[in-house]
Design a protein around this motif. Structure first.
Motif, short mmCIF file in Angstrom:
data_model
loop_
_atom_site.label_atom_id
_atom_site.label_comp_id
_atom_site.label_asym_id
_atom_site.label_seq_id
_atom_site.Cartn_x
_atom_site.Cartn_y
_atom_site.Cartn_z
N GLU A 1 -8.68 27.55 49.00
CA GLU A 1 -7.36 28.02 48.59
C GLU A 1 -6.74 26.98 47.66
O GLU A 1 -6.94 25.77 47.84
CB GLU A 1 -6.44 28.24 49.80
CG GLU A 1 -6.87 29.38 50.70
CD GLU A 1 -5.88 29.62 51.83
OE1 GLU A 1 -4.86 28.89 51.87
OE2 GLU A 1 -6.13 30.51 52.66
N GLY A 2 -5.97 27.46 46.70
CA GLY A 2 -5.30 26.57 45.76
C GLY A 2 -3.97 27.15 45.34
O GLY A 2 -3.79 28.38 45.32
N ASP A 3 -3.06 26.29 45.02
CA ASP A 3 -1.73 26.74 44.57
C ASP A 3 -1.30 25.92 43.36
O ASP A 3 -1.67 24.77 43.19
CB ASP A 3 -0.70 26.60 45.69
CG ASP A 3 -0.65 25.19 46.27
OD1 ASP A 3 -1.50 24.38 45.88
OD2 ASP A 3 0.22 24.92 47.11
N PHE A 4 -0.52 26.57 42.54
CA PHE A 4 0.04 25.93 41.34
C PHE A 4 1.41 26.53 41.13
O PHE A 4 1.54 27.73 40.85
CB PHE A 4 -0.85 26.16 40.12
CG PHE A 4 -0.45 25.35 38.92
CD1 PHE A 4 -1.02 24.11 38.70
CD2 PHE A 4 0.51 25.81 38.03
CE1 PHE A 4 -0.66 23.35 37.59
CE2 PHE A 4 0.88 25.07 36.94
CZ PHE A 4 0.29 23.84 36.72
N GLY A 5 2.43 25.73 41.28
CA GLY A 5 3.79 26.25 41.20
C GLY A 5 4.05 27.18 42.36
O GLY A 5 3.82 26.85 43.53
N ALA A 6 4.54 28.37 42.08
CA ALA A 6 4.80 29.37 43.12
C ALA A 6 3.62 30.29 43.36
O ALA A 6 3.70 31.18 44.21
CB ALA A 6 6.03 30.21 42.74
N ALA A 7 2.52 30.08 42.61
CA ALA A 7 1.34 30.93 42.76
C ALA A 7 0.38 30.30 43.77
O ALA A 7 0.18 29.09 43.79
CB ALA A 7 0.65 31.13 41.42
N ARG A 8 -0.24 31.16 44.57
CA ARG A 8 -1.22 30.72 45.56
C ARG A 8 -2.39 31.69 45.55
O ARG A 8 -2.20 32.91 45.57
CB ARG A 8 -0.58 30.69 46.95
CG ARG A 8 -1.50 30.11 48.03
CD ARG A 8 -0.82 30.17 49.37
NE ARG A 8 -1.70 29.72 50.45
CZ ARG A 8 -1.43 29.84 51.74
NH1 ARG A 8 -0.28 30.42 52.11
NH2 ARG A 8 -2.26 29.42 52.65
N VAL A 9 -3.62 31.15 45.50
CA VAL A 9 -4.82 31.96 45.35
C VAL A 9 -5.79 31.62 46.48
O VAL A 9 -5.97 30.44 46.82
CB VAL A 9 -5.48 31.72 43.98
CG1 VAL A 9 -6.83 32.42 43.89
CG2 VAL A 9 -4.57 32.19 42.87
N MET A 10 -6.40 32.66 47.04
CA MET A 10 -7.40 32.50 48.08
C MET A 10 -8.74 33.00 47.54
O MET A 10 -8.84 34.12 47.02
CB MET A 10 -7.01 33.29 49.32
CG MET A 10 -8.06 33.27 50.43
SD MET A 10 -7.61 34.35 51.80
CE MET A 10 -7.69 35.95 51.00
N LEU A 11 -9.81 32.20 47.68
CA LEU A 11 -11.14 32.53 47.22
C LEU A 11 -12.10 32.52 48.40
O LEU A 11 -12.05 31.60 49.24
CB LEU A 11 -11.63 31.55 46.15
CG LEU A 11 -10.79 31.46 44.87
CD1 LEU A 11 -11.38 30.43 43.93
CD2 LEU A 11 -10.68 32.82 44.18
#
Length: 305
Positions: free
Chosen positions: A225-235
């Motif tokens: 999982e990674g986040d940048f700013g207000a975005a968060r992504v799950m792989l």
């Protein structure tokens, strides 16, 4: 008569010598006689007759074709050919080109993607970037970089900047660059034109390339999982044949990296740029099994125990 005599005497100037002068000069008289003014009605009553200009018969030359019949049909007599003249061969008389030679010439001009098959060893799934295409205004487009990377435009937005004189309009482009072999990069650029913005973002993406760890099944080694700013992504890794199940910028980043089986989900903001960068952050946190075994100083077989 009285009026005319008064006007005459009024225009009369008499110059007399000064009493303080030592020399007595003779009187000098100057008379101004007005000219009679002719009204335009006078010209109408007495019109001036102008003699027409007669051409000089001695200098003018007139040529008459008395011996030529205008109804006669004239024929053209071409000059005779020289003795050593050799007539050039016709275009159809040359050797016929084979279908393979025609296909090779067509592929050199337009690339292999148009015909679906290649005779020069090119990739049929990629357009030929060597061909310079001309726009309607005669300008030549810049050639793409021949480094083996493909470009995908994620988003193009119109942005404005408030300055002293008003607002400045620019275009911001988000581009993902990858070779589909594990190298991928995300770039952003702004310019007054869309094409210039895409070119700037492509250059910026090539400066920020990363390596995506993948297994032999072209998937991730583990979840991340990674986040940048207000975005968060799950792989998440996926079994062979699953494909890339993701949306938005996450899907584009994974496809340009060469991942064929993976699961992705956007958990935060829907901003395309932040989601693309969050995907890059999540990928950078992944490690291969060989790297972990080397750090621990144990063989890879013991990782599964």
């Amino acid at each position: 008569m009285a009026a005319s005599s008064l006007s005459t005497f009024s225009s009369l100037s008499v110059r007399t010598p000064s009493r303080f002068s030592t020399f007595q000069s003779q009187p000098h008289h100057t008379f101004f006689i007005p000219k009679p003014i002719q009204s335009p009605f006078y010209l109408l009553l007495n019109p001036t007759k102008f003699d027409p200009i007669k051409p000089n018969s001695t200098t003018a030359e007139t040529t008459f074709f008395d011996n030529t019949d205008p109804e006669e049909i004239s024929t053209y007599d071409p000059p005779e050919r020289p003795e050593d003249f050799i007539e050039p061969a016709s275009f159809d008389d040359g050797p016929m080109e084979s279908e393979e030679e025609i296909a090779k010439a067509y592929e050199e001009l337009y690339g292999a993607a148009y015909s679906g098959e290649t005779f020069l060893g090119n990739d049929i799934y990629a357009m030929d970037s060597k061909v310079k295409k001309t726009t309607a205004f005669g300008k030549t487009k810049k050639e793409k970089a021949k480094d083996g990377f493909d470009e995908r435009v994620v988003q193009v937005r119109r942005v404005t900047k408030v300055v002293k004189g008003g607002k400045q309009l620019h275009f911001r482009a988000v581009v993902v660059v990858g070779d589909k072999k594990g190298q991928v990069g995300v770039g952003v650029g702004k310019a007054k034109e869309v094409i210039a913005a895409v070119q700037k973002s492509a250059v910026n993406a090539r400066r920020n390339l990363i390596t995506v760890p993948m297994t032999k099944y072209l998937t991730f080694p583990h979840r991340s999982e990674g986040d940048f700013g207000a975005a968060r992504v799950m792989l998440r890794p996926a079994a062979p044949g699953t494909g890339v199940i993701a949306g938005g910028a996450v899907r584009i980043v994974l496809e340009m990296a060469g991942v064929e089986n993976a699961l992705g989900k956007q958990l935060g903001s829907n901003n395309a740029l932040n989601n693309a960068r969050a995907t890059v952050v999540a990928v950078q946190q992944m490690r291969q099994f060989s790297e972990v075994a080397q750090e621990r100083g144990i063989p890879m077989e013991e990782l599964w125990k």
